[in-house]
Design a protein around this motif. Structure first.
Motif, PDB file in Angstrom:
ATOM      1  N   ALA A  86       0.671  -1.169   0.018  1.00 37.77           N
ATOM      2  CA  ALA A  86      -0.025  -0.014  -0.062  1.00 37.77           C
ATOM      3  C   ALA A  86       0.968   1.446   0.046  1.00 37.77           C
ATOM      4  CB  ALA A  86      -0.927  -0.098   1.259  1.00 37.77           C
ATOM      5  N   ALA A  87       0.286   2.284  -0.640  1.00 37.69           N
ATOM      6  CA  ALA A  87       1.119   3.616  -0.623  1.00 37.69           C
ATOM      7  C   ALA A  87       0.143   4.934  -0.366  1.00 37.69           C
ATOM      8  CB  ALA A  87       1.872   3.745  -1.951  1.00 37.69           C
ATOM      9  N   LEU A  88       0.665   5.711   0.032  1.00 39.63           N
ATOM     10  CA  LEU A  88      -0.413   6.798   0.630  1.00 39.63           C
ATOM     11  C   LEU A  88       0.485   8.204   0.000  1.00 39.63           C
ATOM     12  CD1 LEU A  88      -2.525   9.026   1.743  1.00 39.63           C
ATOM     13  CD2 LEU A  88      -1.209   8.368   3.921  1.00 39.63           C
ATOM     14  N   VAL A  89      -0.218   8.772  -1.111  1.00 39.35           N
ATOM     15  CA  VAL A  89       0.411   9.959  -1.855  1.00 39.35           C
ATOM     16  C   VAL A  89      -0.194  11.040  -1.194  1.00 39.35           C
ATOM     17  CG1 VAL A  89       0.924  10.881  -3.838  1.00 39.35           C
ATOM     18  CG2 VAL A  89       0.767   8.591  -3.788  1.00 39.35           C
ATOM     19  N   ILE A  90       0.693  12.089  -0.538  1.00 39.59           N
ATOM     20  CA  ILE A  90       0.039  13.251  -0.092  1.00 39.59           C
ATOM     21  C   ILE A  90       0.383  14.378  -0.588  1.00 39.59           C
ATOM     22  CG2 ILE A  90      -0.534  14.592   2.213  1.00 39.59           C
ATOM     23  CD1 ILE A  90       0.571  11.992   3.691  1.00 39.59           C
ATOM     24  N   GLY A  91      -0.421  15.284  -1.223  1.00 39.32           N
ATOM     25  CA  GLY A  91      -0.059  16.554  -1.483  1.00 39.32           C
ATOM     26  C   GLY A  91       1.132  16.500  -2.730  1.00 39.32           C
ATOM     27  N   ILE A  95      -3.376   1.978  -3.578  1.00 32.10           N
ATOM     28  CA  ILE A  95      -2.899   3.232  -3.563  1.00 32.10           C
ATOM     29  C   ILE A  95      -4.068   4.119  -2.816  1.00 32.10           C
ATOM     30  CG2 ILE A  95      -2.037   5.381  -4.789  1.00 32.10           C
ATOM     31  CD1 ILE A  95      -0.836   3.606  -6.814  1.00 32.10           C
ATOM     32  N   TYR A  96      -3.723   5.139  -2.028  1.00 34.31           N
ATOM     33  CA  TYR A  96      -4.342   6.054  -1.387  1.00 34.31           C
ATOM     34  C   TYR A  96      -3.909   7.474  -1.809  1.00 34.31           C
ATOM     35  CZ  TYR A  96      -5.856   2.196   1.336  1.00 34.31           C
ATOM     36  OH  TYR A  96      -6.190   0.984   1.608  1.00 34.31           O
ATOM     37  N   THR A  97      -4.653   8.535  -2.137  1.00 37.92           N
ATOM     38  CA  THR A  97      -4.333   9.839  -2.627  1.00 37.92           C
ATOM     39  C   THR A  97      -4.808  10.917  -1.748  1.00 37.92           C
ATOM     40  OG1 THR A  97      -5.732  10.003  -4.274  1.00 37.92           O
ATOM     41  CG2 THR A  97      -3.691   9.166  -4.997  1.00 37.92           C
ATOM     42  N   SER A 136      -6.646   4.182  -7.885  1.00 42.27           N
ATOM     43  CA  SER A 136      -6.370   4.046  -6.399  1.00 42.27           C
ATOM     44  C   SER A 136      -7.416   3.404  -5.654  1.00 42.27           C
ATOM     45  CB  SER A 136      -6.136   5.491  -5.806  1.00 42.27           C
ATOM     46  OG  SER A 136      -7.483   6.084  -5.921  1.00 42.27           O
ATOM     47  N   ALA A 137      -7.376   2.890  -4.363  1.00 38.27           N
ATOM     48  CA  ALA A 137      -8.443   2.442  -3.574  1.00 38.27           C
ATOM     49  C   ALA A 137      -9.011   3.284  -3.084  1.00 38.27           C
ATOM     50  CB  ALA A 137      -7.738   1.491  -2.242  1.00 38.27           C
ATOM     51  N   THR A 138      -8.646   4.470  -2.337  1.00 33.42           N
ATOM     52  CA  THR A 138      -9.398   5.650  -2.131  1.00 33.42           C
ATOM     53  C   THR A 138      -8.594   7.120  -2.593  1.00 33.42           C
ATOM     54  OG1 THR A 138     -10.166   4.357  -0.338  1.00 33.42           O
ATOM     55  CG2 THR A 138     -10.531   6.809  -0.203  1.00 33.42           C
ATOM     56  N   SER A 139      -9.415   7.962  -3.094  1.00 35.30           N
ATOM     57  CA  SER A 139      -8.557   9.276  -3.327  1.00 35.30           C
ATOM     58  C   SER A 139      -9.419  10.214  -2.733  1.00 35.30           C
ATOM     59  CB  SER A 139      -8.475   9.458  -4.654  1.00 35.30           C
ATOM     60  OG  SER A 139      -9.653   9.255  -5.432  1.00 35.30           O
ATOM     61  N   VAL A 140      -8.839  11.022  -1.841  1.00 38.04           N
ATOM     62  CA  VAL A 140      -9.511  12.235  -1.020  1.00 38.04           C
ATOM     63  C   VAL A 140      -9.073  13.524  -1.740  1.00 38.04           C
ATOM     64  CG1 VAL A 140      -9.748  13.174   1.238  1.00 38.04           C
ATOM     65  CG2 VAL A 140      -9.266  10.835   0.853  1.00 38.04           C
ATOM     66  N   THR A 141     -10.018  14.334  -2.013  1.00 35.16           N
ATOM     67  CA  THR A 141      -9.808  15.974  -2.702  1.00 35.16           C
ATOM     68  C   THR A 141      -9.968  16.645  -1.446  1.00 35.16           C
ATOM     69  OG1 THR A 141     -10.504  14.771  -4.554  1.00 35.16           O
ATOM     70  CG2 THR A 141     -10.023  17.228  -4.424  1.00 35.16           C
ATOM     71  N   VAL A 142      -8.933  17.650  -1.314  1.00 32.66           N
ATOM     72  CA  VAL A 142      -8.775  18.607  -0.210  1.00 32.66           C
ATOM     73  C   VAL A 142      -8.139  20.091  -0.601  1.00 32.66           C
ATOM     74  CG1 VAL A 142      -8.632  16.973   1.636  1.00 32.66           C
ATOM     75  CG2 VAL A 142      -6.676  17.918   0.418  1.00 32.66           C
ATOM     76  N   PRO A 143      -8.753  21.135  -0.182  1.00 29.48           N
ATOM     77  CA  PRO A 143      -8.200  22.417  -0.763  1.00 29.48           C
ATOM     78  C   PRO A 143      -6.794  22.325  -0.471  1.00 29.48           C
ATOM     79  CG  PRO A 143     -10.018  22.658   0.773  1.00 29.48           C
ATOM     80  CD  PRO A 143      -9.740  21.175   0.837  1.00 29.48           C
ATOM     81  N   ASP A 184      -4.769  17.809   7.032  1.00 32.21           N
ATOM     82  CA  ASP A 184      -6.044  17.493   7.983  1.00 32.21           C
ATOM     83  C   ASP A 184      -6.854  16.386   7.309  1.00 32.21           C
ATOM     84  OD1 ASP A 184      -5.067  19.974   9.133  1.00 32.21           O
ATOM     85  OD2 ASP A 184      -5.532  21.045   7.399  1.00 32.21           O
ATOM     86  N   ALA A 185      -6.635  15.929   6.233  1.00 34.67           N
ATOM     87  CA  ALA A 185      -7.605  15.101   5.552  1.00 34.67           C
ATOM     88  C   ALA A 185      -7.146  13.615   6.095  1.00 34.67           C
ATOM     89  CB  ALA A 185      -7.753  15.160   4.210  1.00 34.67           C
ATOM     90  N   LEU A 186      -5.991  13.420   6.598  1.00 31.18           N
ATOM     91  CA  LEU A 186      -5.590  12.071   6.837  1.00 31.18           C
ATOM     92  C   LEU A 186      -6.388  11.189   7.775  1.00 31.18           C
ATOM     93  CD1 LEU A 186      -1.718  12.641   7.016  1.00 31.18           C
ATOM     94  CD2 LEU A 186      -3.111  11.891   5.155  1.00 31.18           C
TER      95      LEU A 186
END
Ligand SMILES: Cc1cc2nc3c(=O)[nH]c(=O)nc-3n(C[C@H](O)[C@H](O)[C@H](O)COP(=O)(O)O)c2cc1C
Ligand code: SF4
Ligand code: FES
Lengths: 702, 162, 436
Positions: free
Chosen positions: A382-387, A412-414, A426-433, A439-441
Motif C-alpha cells: 500500500a502507498a499513500l500519496v500526500i500533496g 494506492i491512497y491519494t 487508487s483504492a481511495t482518493s481524497v480531494t482537499v483544498p 488535515d484529511a488524513l
C-alpha cells in the motif's frame, strides 16, 4: 522488474530440449526458458505487461499436448517435456514470418529501426527472407500523431506493445486498435492525434519501425552513434538514460537495456528533453560586466578577476553568500561547501529547498530503514500519496506504483487538491483544498490500519511540525511505514547530504557556526559577494544588497545573469561526470556524453577559482573521482559499495540515523511544482518540451 | 455540442444501460451505438463521446469498437441500407448476380450511397437465410428467395415512397 | 414457418413451429411450456446435470462439447456471481436454425436458460443475438416481457425462491463474436477479440465470473431432455450422440430448409428424399456438411449416418449443422474464393497467421478466379493453409484453413482447369520466390 506473479515457495521441475530445468510455480515457460539461456522468439510477449498470445512466434512442442503451444501463456508444469527447436517449430516460425512480411514494407534501408529491428533479427535467424508473396501489399500512408510521434501502419506488426506500454505502463491509455482483420491499425485517442504524456514509451517499445520519433527520424543509424549511459537531469527521480551521441550531439535518449532503477521507463523530459544542450542561447564564454554591459572575456581573465575580488573582500572582512544549484553533482556540492566553509570561512551557504527531509530524519530518529526506495514503491502492498501530482512531478515514482498495482495489487491512497492520475487506480482518493492535505488524513486512518505495510510519499505541504505529526500519526497505524520526502531536482538530495546548508555540515552534522539561508542572503543589504553556482534565485526574489558583487555560473542568460557582474558558462549534466543522489537516496553516476564548446563543469570552475585564490592546497584536488573518494569515506551514509556505482547501478545511501537538532527554515521550503513538461530553465530552453501541448493540467504548477 | 435523442431512442438507451451490473456499464457500448445509429443514421464523434460518457469509458475505447464491427458506420449510409448476401449458400443460388444487378442499377458500389442519399448497398456475409437463399436485407427486413425481378420491385418500392 | 414438417423429421424442439401464435407464452404454456422448469425446480443441480449427461446432449454451436459436463465445471464454491449466456450470434455460413428457434419458439429458449440458471445458481443471463437479427431481438424482448409478466423471470420465480433476470444483447456485425470468448469480450463492450484460454468461461467468463455459455439450440434442447428424461432423449440418436439436430440444408436441392432429424440420420437420404434431390435433376458434386468451416465432401463421400463420430470419420465436422449442397455445375474455385473472402473479412486481426494468411489466400484465390493463377499457386494455397492450421490464436484460423485444404485436396482438377496458359513457368511454390 520481475514477472507479474508472486510465487509460493515450492519449485516446478520440467524439461526443455533435454535439459532439466526448474522454476517457481506460475512462471511462464518463455521466462523460465530465458532464465536458462533458451531463447524463445516473441514479438507480442513483453515481460511486465499483459499477455496477448497474438504473434504466434513462441510456439513450442509440449509432450501430450496435441497442438503447438504458446510459451508466452503456458505456466510451467511438473514433469512437462518441452521441445523448442524442432523441424515443425522451425517451419511454424518461418511460416509466420513469411505471413508477417507479406504486408510489411521492406524499406529497411531508410527505416529508423534498421539495425535495431526485432523483425530483421527474427528473419535473419529463422528465415523467410525470401517470400512467395507476389501480390500487391496493402498500403496505408504514414501519419504524424504529435510533435513527437509518427506512425507508419504499413510497418506495424500489431504486437500491441505500444498499447500496453501506454495503458498499463503509463496509465494514460492514449493508444488503441481500430478496424479489424488485415486492416487493423493502432489508433490515437483524439481522432487523428495524440493527447498524452508524449513520453515516447510506445516508440521505444515498438519492435519495428512503425512508431518513430520526430527527434530521431532520419538523423542517423544506430551503429553510427556512441551510446552513453548516464542519469537524466530533469527531476529528482534519477532515471538512467542512454544517450545516443554522434559528433558531440545528443541524438536520442532511451533506456532500452532496461537497466537502472527505471527499467525502461523514461518520461518526455528524460527521453527527449536533452535538446537544451544544443540551444543557440547557451552562454559559451565567460563575461564580465564593464560599464554596465556584459562583455565576453577569456577564462583566465574572468577567473583572475573573480579570485582577486574574493580575496580583497575576504581581506576586508566582507560578507559572502553562496547559493548552490540542486542539479550540481555531489562532488561539486561537496567541494563548494568546503570552499565556502574552509576557504571563504563562512556558512552563508544554501540551496533552494523543496522538501523537509531534515525534520523527517529528526522525527524518525532511531528508526532504521524507514526511507523507501524506488524498488519499495513497486513491492509495497500500500502507498499513500500526500500533496503531490505524482505522475506529473515524480513520473518514475508514479510508474513504480502503477507497476505495483498491476503485479502486486498495490493499493494506492491519494490526498490531493484535485484529480490526479493515481486516482484512476487508487483504492481511495481524497480531494482537499490546497495546503490542507494533512488535515484529511484522519479519514483514512481506519482503512490504512487494515493494510499490512505502507509507504508514505509527501510533498511540500507537509513540513516542519506537520512532518512530526505525520510520523506520529503513522505510528498509530500499527503497521510498518516507510517514507519518501519528495524533493524537486536531480540532486536536491545531494545538496542536503553534502551540507550545502547554512546550519548543517555534510552528513547532517550540525554546523556550530550557522550562516545565512538563501532568503537571508538575498535580504542582507550588506552582502558583499553573492556567488550563485548554477541556480537562478533572482527569478523569484530580488537581491537586496545594491553593492553585492554577483558571480554566476549559468547556461543561459537568465534573470540571475542579468544582475551578475561575472558569468561563467557552465556545463550541463550531460556534459560532465560525477554522482547524483535521487529523491529516494540512491546515488548514481553521471557520465559525460558530449562536450560543448566554451562551457566547463562547475567543479572545474570552482577548482580554478580556488587555485587562483591559492586555496588549492587547503581544498585539495578538484577531479570528481578524488572528491568522490572523500565523500565516500567522509560523508555519513555515502560509504556505498563501489562496484554497484561503477557498473552503472544505483547505490543506496543511508543518511544520518538519529536526531538532527537544527532549526529548519520551514518557510523557505517550497517545491517549484514542475510538470512532465517543465524543469526550470532547462525546460524553457528545450524546443521539444516547449512545443508539446501539455496533458493534463498540472495541479501544483507555480 | 451535446447530443439529444428522440424520446423513443432515449428510452431504449436508458433501458439498455439498466441491463448491466454496476461497474459493468461498458457492456452497454455496442447496443447503445447500434440503437443510436438507427436514429442518427451514422456514428458521429458526438455519439462516440456521448456513449463514452454514459458507459464510463474513454472515447478511444468506443472508437476501437466502432472500427471493429461491420454494422457500425462512421460514414452515413442511405435511408435504406440494402444488403445483398453473396456468401456460399446465396452464391449457389444466384446471390452474386443480384449483387451485380443492384450495383449496376443504382450505379453505386459496396458501402456507397446513391446521390439522393436514399439507398446504400453493401455486399454482406452470410445473413442467416441460407435455406431460403438468395437473400437481401433492407435495413433489418429480410427478403428471401430473391430474384432479379423481386429485387427490382424492392428498389422500385423504396424509390416510389420517397 | 419456413417449411412444412417432413415425415422424416423427429420434431422435438421444433414441434411448436407450426402452431398459431407459436411465439406467444399462451401457446407455449398450452404445449408443455415451462413444465420442465417446474420439474427442474424440484430437482437438485446434480440431478439436472446427471440427466443432461445421460441424454448425451452435445453442444450444437459447432464444437459439440457434452453439455452436462460443461455445466458441471461451474465451481459451486466460487463466491462471484454466475452468468448464463446464450450464443445467438449464428453467423457460420450455411446456418439459419437458431433464427427459427427464436422466431417461432422464444419461450423454449427462455425456459432452457432458467433451468441453466437454476442449475448453476445464477441470477443474470444475456442472450447475445447477432445485430442483423434485429427483428428477432424484438420478438425475444416481447417474449421476455411475457415471461416476467407470468412470473417465470424476475424475483422468486413461481414461488421457488429462484431469482433470475434475462436480457437480450445485440451484436453489431462480426462473425468472430460467435467464438465464445470473443463473444464475452463483445458482451463486455469491447472488440470481439478472443481471450487466452485457460481459464475457460465456466471458471472465468462474463465479468471474470463463472459462466455457462451455450448455443441457442443447445439451451432449447434442455427443457425437452428434462421433460422426456435423459435416457429417452439419448435413445433418439446413436450411441454417444443423443437426440435430434436442426440441419439447415441449402444450395442445389429441391426442398431446402431446416429439418429436425435424429442424430445419425443418413446424409444420402437427407439429400435425395427429405430434400427432394438435386435441383433440375442435376448430379451432386459435393456437400459442405457443417457450415463453411467444415471440409467439403465429394459426391461419393455423402453417404453416412450424420452423427459426431461419423463426421469425424469422414474427416469433416458436424459443425453448426449448415449443409450446403452443390450440384455438378458448381464452380469450386469460386466457392473456395468466397469462403476465403468471408474469413479474411471476419478475421479479427489479432494473430498473425490468420490476419495475414486469410488476406494472402484471398488475394491468390482472387487471381485464380480471374484466370491469372499460376500452376504453383495451387500448392501454395495448400501450403499456406497448412501454415495457418493449428497455429492461430482461436479456431477461426483453422476454420479458414480446413475447408481450403479440403477444396484443394478434393477438387484439385478444378483449380488446374482454371489455369490459363500463362507465361509464368513456376510449377512449385518455391519457384515463386520474389524479394518483395
Ligand atoms: C469463429 C467461430 C465462430 C463461432 N460462431 C458460433 C455461433 O455463431 N454460434 C454458436 O452457437 N457457436 C459458435 N461458435 C462456437 C462457440 O465458440 C461455442 O463453442 C459454442 O457457442 C458453445 O455452445 P455449445 O456447447 O452449446 O455448442 C463459434 C466458434 C468459432 C471458433
Ligand atoms: S485466428 Fe487469430 S486473427 Fe483469426 S479470428 Fe482468431 S484470434 Fe483473430
Ligand atoms: S510471444 Fe507468444 S504469441 Fe507472441
Amino acid at each position: 522488474m520481475s514477472t507479474p506473479v508472486t510465487a509460493p515457495p515450492t519449485i516446478i521441475n520440467f524439461t526443455v530440449d533435454g535439459r532439466q530445468l526448474s522454476a517457481p510455480p506460475g512462471t511462464l515457460l518463455i521466462d523460465a526458458c530465458k532464465r536458462s539461456g533458451i531463447e524463445i522468439p516473441a514479438f507480442c510477449y513483453y515481460e511486465g505487461y499483459s499477455l496477448q498470445a497474438a504473434c504466434r512466434m513462441c510456439l513450442v512442442e509440449v509432450e501430450k499436448m496435441p497442438k503447438l503451444q504458446t510459451a508466452c501463456t503456458l505456466p510451467v508444469m511438473e514433469g512437462m517435456i518441452v521441445r523448442s527447436e524442432t523441424e515443425q517449430i522451425a517451419k511454424a516460425r518461418k511460416g509466420t514470418l513469411e505471413f508477417l512480411l507479406t504486408n510489411h514494407p521492406l524499406d529497411c534501408p531508410v527505416c529508423d529501426k534498421g539495425g535495431e529491428c526485432e523483425l530483421q533479427d527474427m528473419v535473419f535467424r529463422y528465415g523467410a527472407g525470401e517470400s512467395r508473396f507476389t501480390e500487391m501489399k496493402n498500403h496505408a500512408p504514414e501519419r504524424q500523431w504529435s510533435p513527437v510521434v509518427f506512425y507508419d501502419p504499413a510497418r506495424c506488426i500489431l504486437c500491441y506493445r505500444c498499447v500496453r506500454a501506454c495503458n498499463e505502463g503509463m496509465g494514460v491509455g492514449a493508444l488503441g486498435v481500430t478496424n479489424r482483420g488485415v486492416l487493423s491499425e493502432i489508433a490515437p485517442n483524439k481522432e487523428d492525434h495524440l493527447d498524452c504524456d508524449e513520453c515516447g514509451a510506445c516508440i521505444d517499445i515498438c519492435p519495428v519501425g512503425a512508431l518513430t520519433s520526430n527527434i530521431y527520424r532520419y538523423k542517423t543509424r544506430p551503429w553510427e552513434m556512441q551510446h552513453v549511459a548516464t542519469v537524466c537531469t530533469h527531476c529528482s527521480n534519477g532515471c538512467k538514460t542512454t544517450l545516443g551521441v554522434r559528433n558531440d550531439e545528443i541524438i536520442r535518449g532511451n533506456n532500452r537495456d532496461r537497466g537502472g532503477i527505471n527499467g525502461e521507463f523514461l518520461c518526455v523530459k528524460g527521453r527527449y528533453g536533452f535538446d537544451f544542450t544544443a540551444s543557440e542561447e547557451r552562454l559559451t564564454t565567460p563575461m564580465i560586466r564593464i560599464d554596465g554591459k556584459l562583455e565576453a572575456v577569456s577564462w583566465s581573465k574572468a577567473l583572475g578577476f573573480v579570485a582577486e575580488k574574493f580575496k580583497s573582500v575576504q581581506a576586508d572582512g566582507g560578507k559572502f553568500g553562496v547559493i548552490a544549484d540542486t542539479r550540481l553533482t555531489n562532488e561539486e556540492l561537496f567541494y563548494l561547501q568546503k570552499f565556502t566553509r574552509a576557504g571563504l570561512k563562512t556558512s552563508n551557504l544554501d540551496h533552494a529547498a523543496s522538501g523537509d527531509l531534515i525534520t523527517l530524519l529528526d522525527a524518525l530518529s532511531g528508526q532504521t530503514d524507514a526511507l523507501a526506495t524506488t524498488d519499495d514503491l513497486y513491492k509495497t502492498k500500500a502507498a499513500l500519496v500526500i500533496g503531490s501530482d505524482l505522475s506529473q512531478q515524480h513520473p518514475l515514482l508514479a510508474f513504480q506504483l502503477r507497476a505495483g498495482v498491476r503485479h502486486n495489487k498495490t493499493r494506492i491512497y491519494t490526498v490531493t487538491p484535485g484529480p490526479v492520475r493515481e486516482a484512476k487506480y487508487s483504492a481511495t482518493s481524497v480531494t482537499v483544498p490546497l495546503g490542507e492535505e494533512y488535515d484529511a488524513l484522519a479519514k483514512l486512518t481506519d482503512r490504512l490500519k487494515a493494510e499490512k505495510e505502507l509507504v508514505i510519499l509527501f510533498g511540500d505541504s507537509i513540513k516542519g511540525q506537520r512532518v512530526r505529526d505525520l510520523v506520529a500519526w503513522a505510528a498509530t497505524l500499527g503497521i510498518p511505514v516507510k517514507y519518501v520526502c519528495l524533493v524537486d531536482d536531480s540532486n536536491s538530495r545531494g545538496a542536503l547530504d553534502m551540507g550545502c546548508l547554512p546550519n548543517l555540515l555534510p552528513g547532517f552534522q550540525v554546523d556550530p557556526h550557522p550562516g545565512l539561508s538563501q532568503a537571508g542572503m538575498l535580504a542582507a543589504e550588506d552582502l558583499d559577494v553573492l556567488w550563485i553556482v548554477g541556480a537562478n534565485p533572482l527569478r523569484h526574489a530580488p537581491l537586496a544588497s545594491r553593492k553585492a558583487f554577483v558571480v554566476a555560473h549559468t547556461m543561459f542568460l537568465d534573470e540571475t545573469a542579468a544582475r551578475a557582474d561575472v558569468l561563467f558558462p557552465s556545463a550541463s549534466a550531460y556534459e560532465k561526470s560525477g554522482t547524483l543522489t535521487n529523491v529516494t537516496g540512491q546515488v548514481q553516476r553521471l557520465k559525460a556524453a558530449i562536450k560543448t564548446m566554451g562551457a566547463k563543469a562547475d567543479l572545474e570552475i570552482i577548482g580554478l577559482i580556488a587555485k587562483e585564490m591559492g586555496l588549492a592546497p587547503t581544498l585539495g584536488p578538484w577531479t570528481h573521482d578524488i572528491v568522490f573518494k572523500e565523500i565516500h569515506s567522509g560523508v555519513h551514509g555515502y560509504n556505498v559499495p563501489l562496484p554497484v556505482l561503477l557498473t552503472g547501478g544505483a547505490a543506496l545511501t543511508s543518511p544520518v540515523n538519529g536526531p538532527v537538532k537544527v532549526n529548519v527554515l520551514v518557510d523557505e521550503i517550497r517545491s517549484a511544482g514542475d510538470t512532465l513538461f517543465t524543469s526550470g530553465s532547462l525546460g524553457r530552453h528545450s524546443k521539444l518540451l516547449t512545443s508539446v501541448p501539455e496533458f493534463p493540467g498540472a495541479l501544483y504548477q507555480r | 455540442m451535446s447530443l439529444t435523442f428522440t424520446p423513443e431512442t432515449e428510452k431504449i438507451l436508458q433501458d439498455i444501460w439498466s441491463r448491466y451490473p454496476e461497474g459493468r456499464k461498458r457492456s452497454a457500448v455496442i447496443p447503445m451505438l447500434m440503437y443510436a445509429q438507427d436514429q442518427l443514421g451514422v456514428v458521429t464523434s458526438e455519439l462516440v463521446a456521448e456513449v463514452a460518457k454514459r458507459c464510463e469509458v474513454s472515447p478511444l475505447q468506443v472508437e476501437e469498437v466502432v472500427g471493429y464491427y461491420s454494422m457500425l458506420n462512421k460514414k452515413r449510409m442511405g435511408k435504406h441500407h440494402v444488403q445483398v448476401c453473396t456468401n456460399i449458400a446465396c452464391l449457389l443460388m444466384g446471390g452474386e448476380a443480384l449483387w451485380h444487378h443492384a450495383t449496376k442499377r443504382l450505379g453505386i458500389g459496396h458501402k456507397e450511397v446513391t446521390a439522393d442519399g436514399l439507398i446504400s448497398l453493401e455486399e454482406v456475409e452470410c445473413a442467416g437465410a441460407c435455406s431460403w437463399a438468395p437473400c437481401v436485407v433492407d435495413g433489418y427486413e429480410y427478403h428471401h428467395h430473391v430474384t432479379i425481378e423481386k429485387l427490382d420491385q424492392l428498389i422500385d418500392s423504396i424509390q416510389k415512397v420517397h | 414457418m419456413f417449411n412444412e414438417p417432413h415425415p422424416d423429421e423427429v420434431r422435438i424442439i421444433s414441434k411448436r413451429f407450426g402452431l398459431p401464435n407459436s411465439a406467444s407464452i399462451d401457446t407455449y404454456l398450452a404445449h408443455e411450456g415451462y413444465v420442465a422448469l417446474m420439474k427442474a425446480i424440484e430437482m437438485s443441480p446434480e440431478q439436472i446435470i446427471d440427466e443432461l449427461k445421460l441424454s448425451n446432449l452435445r453442444g450444437r454451436g459447432g464444437a459439440g462439447f457434452p453439455t452436462g459436463l460443461k455445466w458441471s465445471f461451474i465451481p459451486r464454491d466460487n463466491p462471484k456471481p454466475k452468468y448464463v449466456v446464450v450464443n445467438a450470434d449464428e453467423s457460420e455460413p450455411g446456418t439459419c436454425k437458431d433464427r427459427l428457434l427464436i422466431q417461432n419458439d422464444p419461450h423454449q429458449l427462455i425456459e432452457g436458460c432458467i433451468i441453466a440458471a437454476r442449475t448453476i445458481g445464477c441470477k443474470k443471463g444475456y442472450i447475445y443475438i447477432r445485430g442483423e437479427y434485429r427483428y428477432l431481438i424484438d420478438i425475444m424482448d416481447k417474449a421476455l416481457a411475457e415471461a416476467y409478466a407470468h412470473g417465470y423471470l424476475g424475483k422468486n420465480i413461481k414461488g421457488s425462491g429462484l431469482d433470475f433476470d434475462l436480457y437480450t444483447h445485440t451484436g453489431a456485425g462480426a462473425y468472430e463474436c460467435g467464438e465464445e470468448s470473443a463473444l464475452l469480450e463483445s458482451l463486455e463492450g469491447k472488440r470481439g477479440v478472443p481471450r487466452i484460454r485457460p481459464p475457460f468461461p465456466a471458471v472465468s467468463g462474463l465479468y471474470a465470473s463463472p459462466t455457462v455459455l451455450n448455443n441457442v439450440e443447445t439451451f432449447c434442447t434442455v427443457p425437452a431432455v428434462l421433460r422426456m428424461g435423459g435416457q429417452a432423449y439419448a435413445d433418439i440418436g446413436t450411441p454417444k450422440n443423443g437426440g435430434t439436430r436442426m440441419l439447415c440444408v441449402s444450395g442445389h436441392v429441391n426442398r431446402p430448409g431446416v429439418y429436425e432429424v435424429p442424430l445419425g440420420f443418413p446424409m444420402q437420404k437427407m439429400i435425395y428424399e427429405t430434400c427432394g434431390g438435386i435441383l433440375n435433376g442435376k448430379k451432386l458434386k459435393g456437400v459442405i456438411p457443417g457450415g463453411s468451416s467444415s471440409p467439403v465432401l465429394k459426391a461419393d463421400e455423402c453417404d453416412f449416418p450424420m452423427d459426431y463420430d461419423n463426421y469425424a470419420r469422414m474427416k469433416t465436422m458436424a459443425g453448426s449443422g449448415g449443409m450446403m449442397v452443390m450440384d455438378e455445375d458448381t464452380d469450386i474455385v469460386k466457392v473456395a474464393l468466397r469462403t476465403m473472402r468471408f474469413y479474411a473479412h471476419e478475421s479479427c486481426g489479432w494473430c498473425i497467421p490468420c490476419r495475414e494468411g486469410t488476406s494472402w489466400l484471398r488475394k491468390i484465390l482472387t487471381r485464380m478466379d480471374e484466370g491469372t493463377g499460376r500452376r504453383a499457386d495451387i500448392d501454395l494455397i495448400h501450403e499456406l493453409a497448412k501454415n495457418m492450421l493449428g497455429r492461430t490464436f482461436c479456431p477461426l484460423g483453422d476454420a479458414a484453413a480446413m475447408p481450403t485444404i479440403g477444396f484443394i485436396e478434393k477438387f484439385r482438377e478444378e483449380f488446374e482447369a482454371r489455369l490459363r496458359e500463362t507465361t509464368m513457368l513456376a510449377t512449385t511454390p518455391d519457384q515463386l520466390i520474389s524479394i518483395n
